[in-house]
Design a protein around this motif. Structure first.
Motif, PDB file in Angstrom:
ATOM      1  N   TYR A 258      73.084 -72.182 -12.756  1.00 37.52           N
ATOM      2  CA  TYR A 258      74.666 -72.407 -13.108  1.00 37.52           C
ATOM      3  C   TYR A 258      75.202 -73.521 -11.940  1.00 37.52           C
ATOM      4  O   TYR A 258      74.879 -73.899 -10.881  1.00 37.52           O
ATOM      5  CB  TYR A 258      75.733 -71.161 -13.449  1.00 37.52           C
ATOM      6  N   ARG A 259      75.598 -74.240 -12.769  1.00 37.28           N
ATOM      7  CA  ARG A 259      76.245 -75.231 -11.519  1.00 37.28           C
ATOM      8  C   ARG A 259      77.872 -75.073 -11.462  1.00 37.28           C
ATOM      9  O   ARG A 259      78.798 -74.803 -12.044  1.00 37.28           O
ATOM     10  CB  ARG A 259      75.854 -76.970 -12.459  1.00 37.28           C
ATOM     11  N   GLN A 260      78.548 -75.193  -9.805  1.00 33.02           N
ATOM     12  CA  GLN A 260      79.441 -75.619 -10.131  1.00 33.02           C
ATOM     13  C   GLN A 260      80.297 -76.253  -9.204  1.00 33.02           C
ATOM     14  O   GLN A 260      79.984 -76.641  -8.188  1.00 33.02           O
ATOM     15  CB  GLN A 260      79.672 -74.021  -8.819  1.00 33.02           C
ATOM     16  N   THR A 261      81.235 -77.236  -9.569  1.00 36.34           N
ATOM     17  CA  THR A 261      81.838 -78.194  -8.962  1.00 36.34           C
ATOM     18  C   THR A 261      82.854 -78.039  -8.486  1.00 36.34           C
ATOM     19  O   THR A 261      83.217 -76.568  -8.843  1.00 36.34           O
ATOM     20  CB  THR A 261      82.049 -79.461  -9.696  1.00 36.34           C
ATOM     21  N   LEU A 262      83.664 -78.632  -6.960  1.00 32.73           N
ATOM     22  CA  LEU A 262      85.252 -78.041  -6.448  1.00 32.73           C
ATOM     23  C   LEU A 262      86.034 -77.872  -7.705  1.00 32.73           C
ATOM     24  O   LEU A 262      86.151 -78.924  -8.265  1.00 32.73           O
ATOM     25  CB  LEU A 262      85.207 -79.564  -5.240  1.00 32.73           C
ATOM     26  N   GLY A 263      87.092 -77.341  -7.794  1.00 29.27           N
ATOM     27  CA  GLY A 263      87.343 -75.889  -8.135  1.00 29.27           C
ATOM     28  C   GLY A 263      87.652 -75.909  -9.378  1.00 29.27           C
ATOM     29  O   GLY A 263      88.407 -76.187 -10.478  1.00 29.27           O
TER      30      GLY A 263
ATOM     31  N   HIS B 236      96.408 -71.558  -8.104  1.00 28.98           N
ATOM     32  CA  HIS B 236      96.360 -70.575  -6.737  1.00 28.98           C
ATOM     33  C   HIS B 236      97.720 -70.104  -7.103  1.00 28.98           C
ATOM     34  O   HIS B 236      98.494 -70.294  -7.608  1.00 28.98           O
ATOM     35  CB  HIS B 236      96.769 -72.016  -5.386  1.00 28.98           C
ATOM     36  N   ILE B 237      97.885 -68.805  -6.021  1.00 28.50           N
ATOM     37  CA  ILE B 237      98.719 -67.945  -6.374  1.00 28.50           C
ATOM     38  C   ILE B 237      98.478 -67.556  -5.152  1.00 28.50           C
ATOM     39  O   ILE B 237      97.938 -67.053  -4.050  1.00 28.50           O
ATOM     40  CB  ILE B 237      98.519 -66.655  -7.293  1.00 28.50           C
ATOM     41  N   THR B 238     100.006 -66.850  -4.076  1.00 30.27           N
ATOM     42  CA  THR B 238      99.542 -66.908  -2.516  1.00 30.27           C
ATOM     43  C   THR B 238     100.690 -65.265  -2.671  1.00 30.27           C
ATOM     44  O   THR B 238     102.106 -65.650  -3.291  1.00 30.27           O
ATOM     45  CB  THR B 238     100.553 -67.903  -1.743  1.00 30.27           C
ATOM     46  N   VAL B 239     100.345 -64.720  -2.563  1.00 26.98           N
ATOM     47  CA  VAL B 239     101.417 -63.443  -2.233  1.00 26.98           C
ATOM     48  C   VAL B 239     101.059 -62.293  -1.443  1.00 26.98           C
ATOM     49  O   VAL B 239      99.944 -62.588  -0.233  1.00 26.98           O
ATOM     50  CB  VAL B 239      99.888 -62.161  -3.033  1.00 26.98           C
TER      51      VAL B 239
ATOM     52  N   GLU C 195      88.552 -66.419  -3.808  1.00 25.57           N
ATOM     53  CA  GLU C 195      88.845 -67.165  -5.710  1.00 25.57           C
ATOM     54  C   GLU C 195      88.290 -65.781  -7.018  1.00 25.57           C
ATOM     55  O   GLU C 195      87.274 -65.477  -6.511  1.00 25.57           O
ATOM     56  CB  GLU C 195      87.799 -68.506  -5.572  1.00 25.57           C
ATOM     57  N   TYR C 196      88.663 -65.953  -7.769  1.00 24.93           N
ATOM     58  CA  TYR C 196      88.695 -64.880  -8.836  1.00 24.93           C
ATOM     59  C   TYR C 196      88.462 -65.854 -10.158  1.00 24.93           C
ATOM     60  O   TYR C 196      89.268 -66.979 -10.547  1.00 24.93           O
ATOM     61  CB  TYR C 196      89.849 -63.758  -8.944  1.00 24.93           C
ATOM     62  N   PHE C 197      86.973 -65.256 -10.991  1.00 20.84           N
ATOM     63  CA  PHE C 197      87.132 -65.955 -11.763  1.00 20.84           C
ATOM     64  C   PHE C 197      87.065 -65.288 -13.556  1.00 20.84           C
ATOM     65  O   PHE C 197      86.560 -64.158 -13.243  1.00 20.84           O
ATOM     66  CB  PHE C 197      85.631 -66.349 -11.999  1.00 20.84           C
ATOM     67  N   CYS C 198      87.696 -65.170 -14.555  1.00 17.01           N
ATOM     68  CA  CYS C 198      87.157 -65.323 -15.658  1.00 17.01           C
ATOM     69  C   CYS C 198      86.209 -65.144 -16.440  1.00 17.01           C
ATOM     70  O   CYS C 198      86.065 -66.838 -16.326  1.00 17.01           O
ATOM     71  CB  CYS C 198      88.864 -64.929 -16.125  1.00 17.01           C
ATOM     72  N   ALA C 199      85.589 -64.593 -16.921  1.00 13.92           N
ATOM     73  CA  ALA C 199      84.628 -64.486 -17.995  1.00 13.92           C
ATOM     74  C   ALA C 199      84.366 -63.982 -18.966  1.00 13.92           C
ATOM     75  O   ALA C 199      84.582 -62.792 -19.536  1.00 13.92           O
ATOM     76  CB  ALA C 199      83.053 -64.766 -17.007  1.00 13.92           C
TER      77      ALA C 199
ATOM     78  N   GLY D 216      88.939 -70.397 -12.409  1.00 13.04           N
ATOM     79  CA  GLY D 216      89.399 -69.874 -11.281  1.00 13.04           C
ATOM     80  C   GLY D 216      90.717 -69.918 -10.729  1.00 13.04           C
ATOM     81  O   GLY D 216      91.181 -70.883 -11.083  1.00 13.04           O
ATOM     82  N   THR D 217      91.092 -69.136 -10.475  1.00 15.26           N
ATOM     83  CA  THR D 217      91.997 -68.716  -9.140  1.00 15.26           C
ATOM     84  C   THR D 217      92.415 -68.445  -7.998  1.00 15.26           C
ATOM     85  O   THR D 217      91.606 -67.275  -7.709  1.00 15.26           O
ATOM     86  CB  THR D 217      92.986 -67.183 -10.076  1.00 15.26           C
ATOM     87  N   GLU D 218      92.533 -69.376  -7.154  1.00  9.75           N
ATOM     88  CA  GLU D 218      92.679 -69.277  -5.798  1.00  9.75           C
ATOM     89  C   GLU D 218      92.970 -67.824  -5.565  1.00  9.75           C
ATOM     90  O   GLU D 218      94.959 -68.409  -5.313  1.00  9.75           O
ATOM     91  CB  GLU D 218      92.135 -70.048  -4.842  1.00  9.75           C
ATOM     92  N   LEU D 219      93.416 -66.954  -4.037  1.00  9.21           N
ATOM     93  CA  LEU D 219      94.191 -66.461  -4.282  1.00  9.21           C
ATOM     94  C   LEU D 219      94.455 -66.000  -2.737  1.00  9.21           C
ATOM     95  O   LEU D 219      93.179 -66.159  -1.711  1.00  9.21           O
ATOM     96  CB  LEU D 219      94.080 -64.748  -4.689  1.00  9.21           C
ATOM     97  N   SER D 220      95.705 -65.969  -1.981  1.00  4.46           N
ATOM     98  CA  SER D 220      95.861 -66.261  -0.725  1.00  4.46           C
ATOM     99  C   SER D 220      96.871 -65.106  -0.236  1.00  4.46           C
ATOM    100  O   SER D 220      97.913 -65.338  -1.415  1.00  4.46           O
ATOM    101  CB  SER D 220      96.553 -67.678  -0.310  1.00  4.46           C
TER     102      SER D 220
END
Lengths: 114, 115
Positions: free
Chosen positions: A35-40, B10-13, B88-92, B108-112
């Motif tokens: 897989y490849r992952q770029t920023l964000g 991005h979510i902060t909790v 970072e959380y990823f749904c797939a 992705g969703t970044e969780l802080s």
């Protein structure tokens, strides 16, 4: 450590150079994915192997990219004539068959093309 | 074509608060659904998965997710967040017909987590 291992972890190269990444999967796993992952962004599928056979390639995998898994164990991903747009994290994953869909990922190889 | 949308970048909790991360998928049939977590310097780790059966699935680290076919959603929840959940959380999604196990990931969703 019996997880998925990727090398090198970081690679900085100049545009036009060739680079090669290696992935050692979990030993009993017969499927291996790149897989490849770029920023964000989330990981994007590139290709996968079942044993030594490459069964699917994404349209993202241009002719400059080649992946091999010669003996059904480790795999290499080579990028020829690198471009700045190739800068990304390259992730390798492995699985035992496909029925569970659970992929075990390595820590990735980060490529920076100057 | 299959796709996954995670509306929140991005979510902060606050630590101890509840968490819900949203995931919507596009697929013509019932897919296989997954949540993965990626911590800095670590590989993606599977939190939980849904294939069939009970629509509420339990995962590791106290996470759960609920599959709602009518809403094409698979939201991730945790009743009480810990500082170590920051990641970072990823749904797939994967096709039930794709024996290759190829996954399509959301962005992705970044969780802080605030102390």
């Amino acid at each position: 450590d019996t997880g998925v291992s990727q090398n090198p972890r970081h690679k900085i190269t100049k545009r036009g150079q060739n680079v090669t990444f290696r992935c050692d999967p979990i030993s009993e796993h017969n499927r291996l994915y790149w897989y490849r992952q770029t920023l964000g962004q989330g990981p994007e599928f590139l290709t996968y192997f079942q044993n030594e056979a490459q069964l699917e390639k994404s349209r993202l995998l241009s002719d400059r990219f080649s992946a091999e898994r010669p003996k059904g164990s480790f795999s290499t991903l080579e990028i020829q004539r690198t471009e700045q747009g190739d800068s990304a994290m390259y992730l390798c994953a492995s699985s035992l068959g496909a029925s569970t869909g659970e992929l075990f990922f390595g820590e990735g190889s980060r490529l920076t093309v100057l | 074509a299959q796709s996954v949308t995670q509306p929140d970048i991005h979510i902060t909790v606050s630590e101890g608060a509840s968490l819900e991360l949203r995931c919507n998928y596009s697929y013509g049939a019932t897919p296989y659904l997954f949540w993965y977590v990626q911590s800095p310097g670590q590989g993606l780790q599977l939190l939980l998965k849904y294939f069939s059966g009970d629509t509420l699935v339990q995962g590791i680290k106290g996470f759960e997710a609920e599959f709602k076919r009518s809403q094409s959603s698979f939201n991730l929840r945790k009743p009480s967040v810990h500082w170590s959940d920051a990641a970072e959380y990823f749904c797939a999604v994967a096709s039930v017909y794709n024996q290759g196990g190829k996954l399509i990931f959301g962005q992705g969703t970044e969780l802080s987590v605030k102390p």
